[in-house]
Design a protein around this motif. Structure first.
Motif, PDB file in Angstrom:
ATOM      1  N   GLU A 131       0.816  -1.211   0.000  1.00 61.03           N
ATOM      2  CA  GLU A 131       0.000   0.000   0.000  1.00 61.03           C
ATOM      3  C   GLU A 131       0.857   1.271   0.000  1.00 61.03           C
ATOM      4  OE1 GLU A 131      -2.278   0.548   3.611  1.00 61.03           O
ATOM      5  OE2 GLU A 131      -1.143  -1.069   4.526  1.00 61.03           O
ATOM      6  N   LEU A 132       2.124   1.085   0.300  1.00 62.07           N
ATOM      7  CA  LEU A 132       3.016   2.240   0.259  1.00 62.07           C
ATOM      8  C   LEU A 132       3.387   2.605  -1.172  1.00 62.07           C
ATOM      9  CD1 LEU A 132       5.430   1.154   3.109  1.00 62.07           C
ATOM     10  CD2 LEU A 132       3.631   2.889   3.247  1.00 62.07           C
ATOM     11  N   VAL A 167      -2.809   4.623 -13.995  1.00 57.37           N
ATOM     12  CA  VAL A 167      -1.880   4.437 -12.875  1.00 57.37           C
ATOM     13  C   VAL A 167      -2.504   4.986 -11.589  1.00 57.37           C
ATOM     14  CG1 VAL A 167       0.337   5.156 -11.900  1.00 57.37           C
ATOM     15  CG2 VAL A 167       0.210   4.387 -14.274  1.00 57.37           C
ATOM     16  N   ASN A 168      -3.101   6.193 -11.691  1.00 57.04           N
ATOM     17  CA  ASN A 168      -3.763   6.771 -10.514  1.00 57.04           C
ATOM     18  C   ASN A 168      -4.882   5.852 -10.011  1.00 57.04           C
ATOM     19  OD1 ASN A 168      -2.169   8.989 -10.496  1.00 57.04           O
ATOM     20  ND2 ASN A 168      -3.589  10.277 -11.669  1.00 57.04           N
ATOM     21  N   LEU A 176      -2.537  -9.328  -8.235  1.00 53.80           N
ATOM     22  CA  LEU A 176      -2.122  -7.958  -8.544  1.00 53.80           C
ATOM     23  C   LEU A 176      -2.015  -7.755 -10.059  1.00 53.80           C
ATOM     24  CD1 LEU A 176      -1.008  -5.182  -7.651  1.00 53.80           C
ATOM     25  CD2 LEU A 176       1.257  -6.192  -7.851  1.00 53.80           C
ATOM     26  N   GLU A 177      -1.400  -8.735 -10.714  1.00 54.07           N
ATOM     27  CA  GLU A 177      -1.248  -8.604 -12.167  1.00 54.07           C
ATOM     28  C   GLU A 177      -2.621  -8.534 -12.848  1.00 54.07           C
ATOM     29  OE1 GLU A 177       1.559 -11.254 -14.043  1.00 54.07           O
ATOM     30  OE2 GLU A 177       0.581 -11.005 -16.006  1.00 54.07           O
ATOM     31  N   LEU A 178      -3.560  -9.357 -12.388  1.00 50.06           N
ATOM     32  CA  LEU A 178      -4.897  -9.331 -12.988  1.00 50.06           C
ATOM     33  C   LEU A 178      -5.546  -7.963 -12.759  1.00 50.06           C
ATOM     34  CD1 LEU A 178      -6.241 -12.903 -12.099  1.00 50.06           C
ATOM     35  CD2 LEU A 178      -5.285 -12.096 -14.272  1.00 50.06           C
ATOM     36  N   LEU A 179      -5.382  -7.441 -11.554  1.00 52.07           N
ATOM     37  CA  LEU A 179      -5.951  -6.131 -11.240  1.00 52.07           C
ATOM     38  C   LEU A 179      -5.383  -5.055 -12.159  1.00 52.07           C
ATOM     39  CD1 LEU A 179      -6.490  -4.831  -7.674  1.00 52.07           C
ATOM     40  CD2 LEU A 179      -5.243  -3.378  -9.250  1.00 52.07           C
ATOM     41  N   MET A 180      -4.065  -5.134 -12.389  1.00 52.28           N
ATOM     42  CA  MET A 180      -3.438  -4.124 -13.241  1.00 52.28           C
ATOM     43  C   MET A 180      -3.847  -4.293 -14.702  1.00 52.28           C
ATOM     44  SD  MET A 180       0.278  -3.716 -11.463  1.00 52.28           S
ATOM     45  CE  MET A 180       0.773  -2.460 -12.634  1.00 52.28           C
ATOM     46  N   ARG A 181      -3.988  -5.533 -15.111  1.00 53.59           N
ATOM     47  CA  ARG A 181      -4.428  -5.757 -16.491  1.00 53.59           C
ATOM     48  C   ARG A 181      -5.850  -5.232 -16.693  1.00 53.59           C
ATOM     49  NH1 ARG A 181      -1.261  -8.870 -19.787  1.00 53.59           N
ATOM     50  NH2 ARG A 181       0.502  -9.788 -18.693  1.00 53.59           N
ATOM     51  N   ARG A 182      -6.679  -5.447 -15.677  1.00 59.90           N
ATOM     52  CA  ARG A 182      -8.062  -4.967 -15.790  1.00 59.90           C
ATOM     53  C   ARG A 182      -8.090  -3.447 -15.905  1.00 59.90           C
ATOM     54  NH1 ARG A 182      -9.531  -9.675 -12.019  1.00 59.90           N
ATOM     55  NH2 ARG A 182     -10.737 -11.019 -13.410  1.00 59.90           N
ATOM     56  N   ALA A 183      -7.112  -2.793 -15.253  1.00 62.12           N
ATOM     57  CA  ALA A 183      -7.054  -1.328 -15.317  1.00 62.12           C
ATOM     58  C   ALA A 183      -6.764  -0.837 -16.732  1.00 62.12           C
ATOM     59  CB  ALA A 183      -5.997  -0.800 -14.354  1.00 62.12           C
ATOM     60  N   THR A 184      -6.221  -1.739 -17.584  1.00 63.96           N
ATOM     61  CA  THR A 184      -5.986  -1.337 -18.979  1.00 63.96           C
ATOM     62  C   THR A 184      -7.229  -1.580 -19.824  1.00 63.96           C
ATOM     63  OG1 THR A 184      -5.274  -3.528 -19.697  1.00 63.96           O
ATOM     64  CG2 THR A 184      -3.571  -2.078 -18.808  1.00 63.96           C
ATOM     65  N   GLY A 185      -8.293  -2.076 -19.196  1.00 60.62           N
ATOM     66  CA  GLY A 185      -9.515  -2.345 -19.926  1.00 60.62           C
ATOM     67  C   GLY A 185      -9.653  -3.809 -20.330  1.00 60.62           C
ATOM     68  N   TRP A 186      -8.644  -4.620 -19.979  1.00 55.61           N
ATOM     69  CA  TRP A 186      -8.672  -6.043 -20.319  1.00 55.61           C
ATOM     70  C   TRP A 186      -9.688  -6.771 -19.460  1.00 55.61           C
ATOM     71  CZ3 TRP A 186      -7.153 -10.123 -16.983  1.00 55.61           C
ATOM     72  CH2 TRP A 186      -7.010 -11.381 -17.591  1.00 55.61           C
ATOM     73  N   ASP A 204      -5.193   4.093  -6.326  1.00 57.61           N
ATOM     74  CA  ASP A 204      -6.376   4.274  -5.462  1.00 57.61           C
ATOM     75  C   ASP A 204      -7.007   2.939  -5.111  1.00 57.61           C
ATOM     76  OD1 ASP A 204      -5.969   6.923  -5.538  1.00 57.61           O
ATOM     77  OD2 ASP A 204      -7.556   7.382  -7.008  1.00 57.61           O
ATOM     78  N   THR A 205      -7.168   2.079  -6.122  1.00 55.34           N
ATOM     79  CA  THR A 205      -7.785   0.769  -5.885  1.00 55.34           C
ATOM     80  C   THR A 205      -6.965  -0.040  -4.881  1.00 55.34           C
ATOM     81  OG1 THR A 205      -8.475   0.831  -8.181  1.00 55.34           O
ATOM     82  CG2 THR A 205      -8.723  -1.272  -7.050  1.00 55.34           C
ATOM     83  N   LEU A 206      -5.643  -0.020  -5.052  1.00 57.10           N
ATOM     84  CA  LEU A 206      -4.782  -0.777  -4.139  1.00 57.10           C
ATOM     85  C   LEU A 206      -4.933  -0.283  -2.710  1.00 57.10           C
ATOM     86  CD1 LEU A 206      -1.382  -1.239  -6.003  1.00 57.10           C
ATOM     87  CD2 LEU A 206      -3.015  -2.999  -5.336  1.00 57.10           C
ATOM     88  N   LYS A 207      -4.938   1.035  -2.554  1.00 56.42           N
ATOM     89  CA  LYS A 207      -5.052   1.608  -1.196  1.00 56.42           C
ATOM     90  C   LYS A 207      -6.354   1.147  -0.565  1.00 56.42           C
ATOM     91  CE  LYS A 207      -1.945   5.380  -0.872  1.00 56.42           C
ATOM     92  NZ  LYS A 207      -1.480   6.198  -1.994  1.00 56.42           N
ATOM     93  N   HIS A 208      -7.403   1.221  -1.360  1.00 57.76           N
ATOM     94  CA  HIS A 208      -8.729   0.858  -0.880  1.00 57.76           C
ATOM     95  C   HIS A 208      -8.769  -0.633  -0.504  1.00 57.76           C
ATOM     96  CE1 HIS A 208     -13.058   0.545  -0.754  1.00 57.76           C
ATOM     97  NE2 HIS A 208     -13.015  -0.390  -1.691  1.00 57.76           N
ATOM     98  N   LEU A 209      -8.264  -1.485  -1.396  1.00 63.01           N
ATOM     99  CA  LEU A 209      -8.326  -2.936  -1.157  1.00 63.01           C
ATOM    100  C   LEU A 209      -7.425  -3.348   0.008  1.00 63.01           C
ATOM    101  CD1 LEU A 209      -8.414  -4.342  -4.795  1.00 63.01           C
ATOM    102  CD2 LEU A 209     -10.284  -4.303  -3.130  1.00 63.01           C
ATOM    103  N   GLU A 210      -6.259  -2.734   0.109  1.00 62.38           N
ATOM    104  CA  GLU A 210      -5.374  -3.102   1.219  1.00 62.38           C
ATOM    105  C   GLU A 210      -6.014  -2.696   2.547  1.00 62.38           C
ATOM    106  OE1 GLU A 210      -1.297  -3.237   1.021  1.00 62.38           O
ATOM    107  OE2 GLU A 210      -1.344  -4.133  -0.979  1.00 62.38           O
ATOM    108  N   HIS A 211      -6.753  -1.632   2.520  1.00 64.21           N
ATOM    109  CA  HIS A 211      -7.467  -1.221   3.723  1.00 64.21           C
ATOM    110  C   HIS A 211      -8.520  -2.272   4.105  1.00 64.21           C
ATOM    111  CE1 HIS A 211      -9.084   1.479   6.726  1.00 64.21           C
ATOM    112  NE2 HIS A 211     -10.297   1.264   6.245  1.00 64.21           N
ATOM    113  N   GLU A 212      -9.119  -2.893   3.095  1.00 61.39           N
ATOM    114  CA  GLU A 212     -10.132  -3.919   3.346  1.00 61.39           C
ATOM    115  C   GLU A 212      -9.530  -5.232   3.826  1.00 61.39           C
ATOM    116  OE1 GLU A 212     -12.767  -4.844   0.166  1.00 61.39           O
ATOM    117  OE2 GLU A 212     -13.483  -2.788   0.022  1.00 61.39           O
ATOM    118  N   GLY A 213      -8.218  -5.371   3.669  1.00 61.59           N
ATOM    119  CA  GLY A 213      -7.586  -6.604   4.145  1.00 61.59           C
ATOM    120  C   GLY A 213      -6.811  -7.359   3.076  1.00 61.59           C
TER     121      GLY A 213
END
Ligand SMILES: [Zn+2]
Length: 536
Positions: free
Chosen positions: A338-339, A361-362, A385-395, A366-375
């Motif tokens: 989260e850092l 990227v922003n 993480l890779e899937l999350l980042m790929r989804r951010a590209t619209g995949w 934001d999503t990471l901060k939010h999800l890490e807060h959730e646990g």
């Protein structure tokens, strides 16, 4: 220090010594598959087992003749010297060894006076003859013979004269290699180096010297390096350091050490980058998760935690990595938490070959901060993480879509009498999925909800994705995050999976353990299909 050799022969004993590790139980098929991996890696010798000692090994040698096609490695049968006061031509152990039909055999014998007198209960003269008779017999039959001098380093300390007499007897009988064994694993590098040097001086250069070192002092690899400095030209060990107690000299560490740090030839040219895939493949075959911190081949071996120097690493990796990760088939990983700031996400995207623009990227930050807060804890769940980042590209993964699932766990056992544990607990999962515009429904039973869901999903997908057959779950960890709330707390599930070439971790977080498990499972399967597609 003696002059370093140009080449060190690599002798693998994963199938015999390595399989002594608690928790490892290999079928004959497993052993054949591991032997194929060792040959692919390019070790010189594969010690396959002890014929006659267990029926599985007899079957292994019989099947190896027709089923195993080795290009680079030589198969070795292992056995013991003749018994005290016995005859070589009527000795059962030697007969089995010969019947295994390998061109090379490894014979273990005693060279610690204490063992000869106490364990064998015979004289020191007979102790020497047991070794030399057996070797001469096998040499007469045309075999290449390695002599494993059991407890050599302890014996050499206690009574060097006797230990050297045994080695001399073995060499005169025609042994091709004298292998000095630290069977109890208690030696330290300086002792090993000095002892090996003494032996080399004593027996001369007519016979090769090898070292076989257990890791009880945590020095298995260090001891082998010291042995090579002392003049040994063969190192024995196991993939991932498997072996009884604390294990054996780890070949996945010593091979790159010898090759890259000492400039000594080990594997055939161009094979070193097979090391990481083979380490993972063998870990899968023995059904143990590979230690992430394993030098060279572990998933953390070249992982950098996001921090101040992340952009510096990206620019000048050689300033932060002791060797190039791809030289051993591994890769640099940037670990996120989260850092993680924008620059780390950008870097991770580059590592994954993803094109993330400033806004994406922003969003990821934001999503990471939010999800890490959730646990969520993406530091360890690289695949999620890779899937999350790929989804951010619209995949969006489009292999399958889940309509719904249901898991039922019940105790179907009839009423048991008091104090008797119920044994009829069954778990059944039903899943409805879409593959394209086809709808499939499947039900499966499993030992627990994750297993049942996994089986139901695979049944529903029914062979549509061949890559799934090789994918399986290797570890499942559950952690309750808020212990204050007891069963109402948040559950974090981490799932380790592998397809034999790569291993990855996925994560799920929910108040409901089944939901958390499902998230991790679905991510794992999607990730496995993605990797297979990328590899082509
Ligand atoms: Zn051993």
């Amino acid at each position: 220090m003696s002059e370093l050799p140009d080449k060190v022969t690599i002798y693998d004993t994963t199938l015999r010594d390595g399989s002594q590790l608690e928790g490892i139980s290999l079928t004959v098929d497993d052993k054949l598959r591991i032997a194929e991996q060792l040959d692919y890696l390019g070790v010189d010798y594969i010690e396959a087992g002890w014929p006659g000692a267990n029926p599985k090994d007899d079957e292994l040698f019989a099947r190896a003749r027709t089923e195993l096609h080795l290009d680079t490695s030589t198969l070795v049968a292992f056995g013991m010297t003749r018994r005290a006061k016995g005859k070589v031509d009527s000795d059962d152990t030697l007969r089995h060894l010969v019947e295994a039909g390998t061109g090379t055999v490894c014979l273990v014998g005693k060279c610690w006076d204490y063992h000869v007198l106490e364990a064998l209960g015979t004289t020191l003269d007979e102790g020497v003859l047991m070794v030399s008779d057996s070797i001469a017999y096998l040499k007469d039959l045309g075999r290449e013979v390695l002599f494993d001098a059991e407890h050599f380093f302890d014996g050499f300390k206690a009574n060097p004269e006797f230990s050297l007499r045994v080695l001399e007897g073995a060499a005169q009988a025609g042994a091709d290699w004298l292998v000095l064994c630290d069977t109890n694993g208690g030696s330290l590098p300086f002792d090993v180096e000095a002892a090996v040097r003494d032996v080399v001086q004593y027996v001369g250069s007519d016979v090769g010297i090898g070292v076989h070192l257990h890791d009880d002092t945590g020095c298995g690899v260090a001891n082998a390096l010291a042995g090579v400095r002392g003049g040994a030209t063969q190192v024995q060990g196991t993939i991932n350091g498997y072996g009884e107690r604390t294990g054996n000299c780890n070949l996945t560490t010593i091979i790159p050490n010898l090759t890259m740090k000492m400039g000594i030839e080990t594997l055939p040219e161009g094979r070193l980058d097979r090391l990481t895939p083979v380490a993972h493949h063998v870990a899968e075959l023995v059904n143990m998760s590979l230690n992430p911190q394993a030098p060279y081949v572990g998933t953390s071996a070249f992982a950098h935690k996001a921090g101040l120097h992340v952009s510096a690493i990206a620019k000048r990796p050689d300033a932060y990595e002791h060797v190039r990760p791809d030289s051993v088939g591994n890769g640099t990983r940037f670990v996120l938490s989260e850092l993680a700031g924008r620059s780390t996400i950008q870097l991770k995207a580059t590592e994954l070959g993803l094109d993330l623009d400033g806004q994406a990227v922003n969003d990821v930050v934001d999503t990471l901060k939010h999800l890490e807060h959730e646990g969520y804890h993406f530091e360890v769940a690289d695949a999620s993480l890779e899937l999350l980042m790929r989804r951010a590209t619209g995949w969006e993964p489009n292999w399958f879509r889940v309509e719904s699932f249901r898991v039922i766990t019940d105790d179907a056992s009839p009423l048991t009498s008091a104090g008797e544990a119920p044994d009829g607990v069954t778990t059944e999962a039903t899943i409805k999925v879409w593959v394209g515009d086809e709808r499939a429904i499947a039900t499966a039973e499993g030992n627990g909800p994750v297993n049942a869901l996994d089986l139901a999903l695979r049944t529903a997908l029914d062979g549509r994705f061949p890559a799934l057959a090789r994918l399986h779950l290797t570890d499942y960890k559950v952690r309750v995050l808020d212990t204050q709330k007891g069963t109402g707390a948040i559950t974090r599930v981490l799932l380790d999976s592998t397809d034999g070439e790569e291993s990855w971790t996925t994560i799920g977080v929910s108040e409901n353990i089944i939901e958390a498990s499902w998230q991790a499972l679905a991510d794992s399967i999607v990730y496995g299909l993605l990797r297979a597609e990328i590899r082509g």
